[in-house]
Design an enzyme around this catalytic site. Structure first.
Site, PDB file in Angstrom:
ATOM      1  N   CYS A  59      23.244  -0.908   2.771  1.00  0.00           N
ATOM      2  CA  CYS A  59      23.081  -0.959   1.312  1.00  0.00           C
ATOM      3  C   CYS A  59      24.329  -0.404   0.636  1.00  0.00           C
ATOM      4  O   CYS A  59      24.542  -0.607  -0.545  1.00  0.00           O
ATOM      5  CB  CYS A  59      21.864  -0.174   0.885  1.00  0.00           C
TER       6      CYS A  59
ATOM      7  N   PHE B 197      14.971  -2.525   7.708  1.00  0.00           N
ATOM      8  CA  PHE B 197      15.373  -2.671   9.114  1.00  0.00           C
ATOM      9  C   PHE B 197      16.743  -2.071   9.427  1.00  0.00           C
ATOM     10  O   PHE B 197      17.045  -1.744  10.571  1.00  0.00           O
ATOM     11  CB  PHE B 197      15.376  -4.160   9.518  1.00  0.00           C
TER      12      PHE B 197
HETATM   13  P1  NAD Z   1      12.644  -5.714   2.838  1.00  0.00           P
HETATM   14  O1  NAD Z   1      12.529  -5.442   1.387  1.00  0.00           O
HETATM   15  O2  NAD Z   1      12.432  -7.105   3.307  1.00  0.00           O
HETATM   16  O3  NAD Z   1      11.595  -4.811   3.652  1.00  0.00           O
HETATM   17  C1  NAD Z   1      11.467  -3.433   3.405  1.00  0.00           C
HETATM   18  C2  NAD Z   1      10.060  -2.999   3.781  1.00  0.00           C
HETATM   19  O4  NAD Z   1       9.104  -3.645   2.924  1.00  0.00           O
HETATM   20  C3  NAD Z   1       9.691  -3.361   5.206  1.00  0.00           C
HETATM   21  O5  NAD Z   1       9.010  -2.285   5.784  1.00  0.00           O
HETATM   22  C4  NAD Z   1       8.801  -4.594   5.039  1.00  0.00           C
HETATM   23  O6  NAD Z   1       7.834  -4.692   6.065  1.00  0.00           O
HETATM   24  C5  NAD Z   1       8.146  -4.376   3.676  1.00  0.00           C
HETATM   25  N1  NAD Z   1       7.896  -5.638   2.967  1.00  0.00           N
HETATM   26  C6  NAD Z   1       8.625  -6.787   3.038  1.00  0.00           C
HETATM   27  N2  NAD Z   1       8.111  -7.712   2.200  1.00  0.00           N
HETATM   28  C7  NAD Z   1       7.056  -7.145   1.589  1.00  0.00           C
HETATM   29  C8  NAD Z   1       6.122  -7.591   0.591  1.00  0.00           C
HETATM   30  N3  NAD Z   1       6.187  -8.825   0.078  1.00  0.00           N
HETATM   31  N4  NAD Z   1       5.155  -6.751   0.176  1.00  0.00           N
HETATM   32  C9  NAD Z   1       5.082  -5.495   0.678  1.00  0.00           C
HETATM   33  N5  NAD Z   1       5.934  -5.023   1.618  1.00  0.00           N
HETATM   34  C10 NAD Z   1       6.915  -5.825   2.068  1.00  0.00           C
HETATM   35  O7  NAD Z   1      14.081  -5.156   3.301  1.00  0.00           O
HETATM   36  P2  NAD Z   1      14.818  -5.330   4.706  1.00  0.00           P
HETATM   37  O8  NAD Z   1      15.261  -6.748   4.850  1.00  0.00           O
HETATM   38  O9  NAD Z   1      14.012  -4.722   5.797  1.00  0.00           O
HETATM   39  O10 NAD Z   1      16.088  -4.382   4.507  1.00  0.00           O
HETATM   40  C11 NAD Z   1      17.255  -4.790   3.865  1.00  0.00           C
HETATM   41  C12 NAD Z   1      17.233  -4.442   2.393  1.00  0.00           C
HETATM   42  O11 NAD Z   1      17.072  -3.038   2.219  1.00  0.00           O
HETATM   43  C13 NAD Z   1      18.538  -4.780   1.689  1.00  0.00           C
HETATM   44  O12 NAD Z   1      18.231  -5.334   0.437  1.00  0.00           O
HETATM   45  C14 NAD Z   1      19.233  -3.442   1.547  1.00  0.00           C
HETATM   46  O13 NAD Z   1      20.157  -3.337   0.491  1.00  0.00           O
HETATM   47  C15 NAD Z   1      18.058  -2.568   1.304  1.00  0.00           C
HETATM   48  N6  NAD Z   1      18.399  -1.180   1.558  1.00  0.00           N
HETATM   49  C16 NAD Z   1      18.588  -0.395   0.477  1.00  0.00           C
HETATM   50  C17 NAD Z   1      18.978   0.910   0.644  1.00  0.00           C
HETATM   51  C18 NAD Z   1      19.200   1.794  -0.544  1.00  0.00           C
HETATM   52  O14 NAD Z   1      19.373   2.982  -0.346  1.00  0.00           O
HETATM   53  N7  NAD Z   1      19.199   1.303  -1.756  1.00  0.00           N
HETATM   54  C19 NAD Z   1      19.154   1.426   1.937  1.00  0.00           C
HETATM   55  C20 NAD Z   1      18.938   0.589   3.038  1.00  0.00           C
HETATM   56  C21 NAD Z   1      18.555  -0.730   2.817  1.00  0.00           C
END
Ligand code: NAD
Length: 503
Positions: A283, A151
């Site tokens: 992140c 998000f």
């Molecule tokens: P999230 O892991 O909750 O969701 C990411 C995606 O996965 C979304 O599209 C969501 O719909 C899907 N998803 C969620 N739960 C799932 C499941 N159980 N099974 C399959 N798909 C699922 O992450 P978020 O809250 O949207 O974003 C924040 C996170 O993203 C933080 O941990 C942040 O550090 C990370 N992030 C990492 C980077 C990087 O480059 N390493 C960059 C941006 C964000």
């Protein structure tokens, strides 16, 4: 029922699916429902995937000149419409307009790289590897790529993926993060306007069910994922089972060491930006400072003075420097982690827990003021997990050696920084830090688009990073071609693959 329901974009048009669950989109700024996201059924996800497969074959055969001309058009549209795109990001995600423009600018770097993709796709050539035998390499697209996004960067993170995947000849099926789908649906229309053939950029909205179908489908060849570490692990395991290529970038808990010789005014300014920019929901945010020796007390005073002056408010207000966090659940979790650290003995230097926006219309927003915690015990959640909110944790160390041991004990390894005036210490840190991206007096060392982005340890599953040359490698398969033509040279060659004096 919500005022606006987001549907899917498949084969160049909006697709409405009846009778599926609708997930509310809540405004982080007001707490009110501003829209809804349709959860695509597995059948619809498969329809999008199959449409992408059909479109990809022709696209892969199209010349690089034609493909990059479309990327140039898309780049120009993005520049023209960046304010409109930023406004959508602000409305759904809550970040400030400046932060939204910033993520568009970083995304543009990748489109610009993709406009010059012909350079990155050049192969190798060896003339006369054996008598009359030449060897060359080509890179071909993997096919259909599933892109699954978080998000916090609704525009930039998908743009780490789709310009690279498309320019290298693939089709994309994108699942945007559930609370922020609209900007991706807008991008889909912009690609169409730029001349991208229908079917190459499909957007299916929803949550877990969509991801599960993408993992299960034989029609997806590779998955690019960015999100939290637990979900990155699910993606890695799912792709390993079904034999898909994957890159799964996870969470982070980035540390900066501040040495006693650092320019503390300079460090404080950049630490405030790293810790509280985008309300800490990056992140590459900087939620932990390890202050060495005498640096701690003066640094905390300087950081506090800057942090308490930050203007917390709605992203639409140009005066705002810090918006709300994404959801009330996220706010409650962050507050409970601060409470836990305080109970464990941390000193609350600046307390943003009870911040309330004075304007009645924003009373239901997910507000948190900047918070600074000193002397935080290392076993507390706010220190050792990813806080993803406007919280800065200060840990003290007596020496560089103690500080680097703290940094490297983290389960994550996305980014890491050091503030120092010593070239020698900086060089030691550059070699010692167990992180994929390192900053020397740079708090958020996000590489430019022509380098690659990705961490180590729990911050990256799979070994190929996003964008730059690693992105090209991820979205293509290399082929090595060995050529021989019947003719004079052939007379000298013995049995194939047998070493002879005639080689
Ligand atoms: P999230 O892991 O909750 O969701 C990411 C995606 O996965 C979304 O599209 C969501 O719909 C899907 N998803 C969620 N739960 C799932 C499941 N159980 N099974 C399959 N798909 C699922 O992450 P978020 O809250 O949207 O974003 C924040 C996170 O993203 C933080 O941990 C942040 O550090 C990370 N992030 C990492 C980077 C990087 O480059 N390493 C960059 C941006 C964000």
């Amino acid at each position: 029922m919500s005022e606006l329901t987001m549907q899917h974009w498949i084969d160049g048009q909006t697709v409405v699916e009846e009778g599926v669950p609708i997930i509310d989109i809540d405004s982080p700024t007001t707490g009110k429902v501003i829209g809804g996201v349709a959860e695509a059924s597995p059948e619809l996800v498969e329809r999008a995937i199959q449409g992408a497969r059909r479109a990809q074959k022709e696209w892969a055969a199209m010349s690089l000149a034609k493909r990059t001309a479309i990327m140039f058009n898309f780049r120009n549209l993005m520049v023209e419409r960046q304010d409109e795109l930023a406004a959508i990001i602000v409305k759904e995600g809550g970040k400030t307009h400046g932060d939204a423009l910033g993520e568009i600018a970083r995304g543009l770097e990748i489109v610009e790289f993709a406009c010059g993709i012909h350079n990155a796709l050049k192969g190798d050539y060896t003339s006369g590897a054996s008598t009359g035998v030449d060897i060359h390499t080509i890179r071909q697209p993997v096919g259909v790529v599933g892109c699954i996004c978080p998000f916090n960067f609704p525009m930039m993170v998908p743009m780490w993926m789709h310009p690279m995947a498309l320019a290298t000849g693939n089709a994309v099926v994108l699942k945007p993060a559930t609370p922020v789908p609209t900007v991706s649906l807008t991008v889909a229309r912009m690609y169409q306007e730029a001349g991208l053939p229908d079917g190459l950029f499909q957007v299916v909205t929803g949550d877990r069910q969509v991801v599960e179908q993408m993992l299960a489908s034989d029609g997806i060849d590779a998955i690019s994922f960015v999100g939290s570490t637990p979900v990155a692990r699910i993606i890695a395991e799912g792709c390993a089972k079904s034999g898909k290529r994957y890159q799964a970038l996870g969470g982070a808990n980035n540390h900066a060491i501040v040495m006693p010789d650092a320019n503390l005014d300079f460090a404080a300014k950049h630490i405030v930006s790293g810790a509280f920019g985008a309300a800490g929901q990056r992140c590459m945010a900087l939620p932990v400072v390890v202050a060495v020796g005498g640096a701690a007390d003066p640094l905390i005073e300087k950081v506090k003075a800057r942090a308490e002056a930050l203007v917390v408010g709605p992203g639409e207000d140009p005066a705002s420097e810090l918006g709300p966090v994404i959801s009330s659940a996220s706010k409650q979790r962050i507050v409970s982690w601060i409470d836990e650290a305080e109970a464990a003995g941390a000193r609350v230097v600046l307390d943003g827990r009870s911040f309330q926006h004075p304007d009645e219309q924003f009373a239901g927003g997910n507000w948190l003021g900047p918070t600074i915690l000193d002397n935080v015990p290392l076993e507390t959640k706010v220190y050792c997990q990813e806080v993803f909110g406007p919280v800065l944790v200060v840990v003290r160390a007596d020496s560089y050696e103690e500080a680097i041991a703290i940094v490297n004990a983290s389960e994550f390894g996305n980014g890491s920084a050091i503030f120092t005036e010593s070239g020698d210490v900086a060089r030691r840190f550059e070699l010692d830090a167990e992180a994929g991206m390192v900053g020397i007096n740079v708090p958020i060392p996000v590489p430019v688009g022509y380098y690659s982005f990705g961490g180590w340890k729990g911050s990256l599953y799979g070994d190929v990073k996003m964008h730059g040359q690693e992105g090209v490698n991820f979205y293509t398969k290399q082929k090595v071609i060995t050529t021989r033509w019947a003719g004079k040279a052939d007379e000298h060659v013995g049995l194939d693959f047998v070493a002879t004096k005639d080689r």
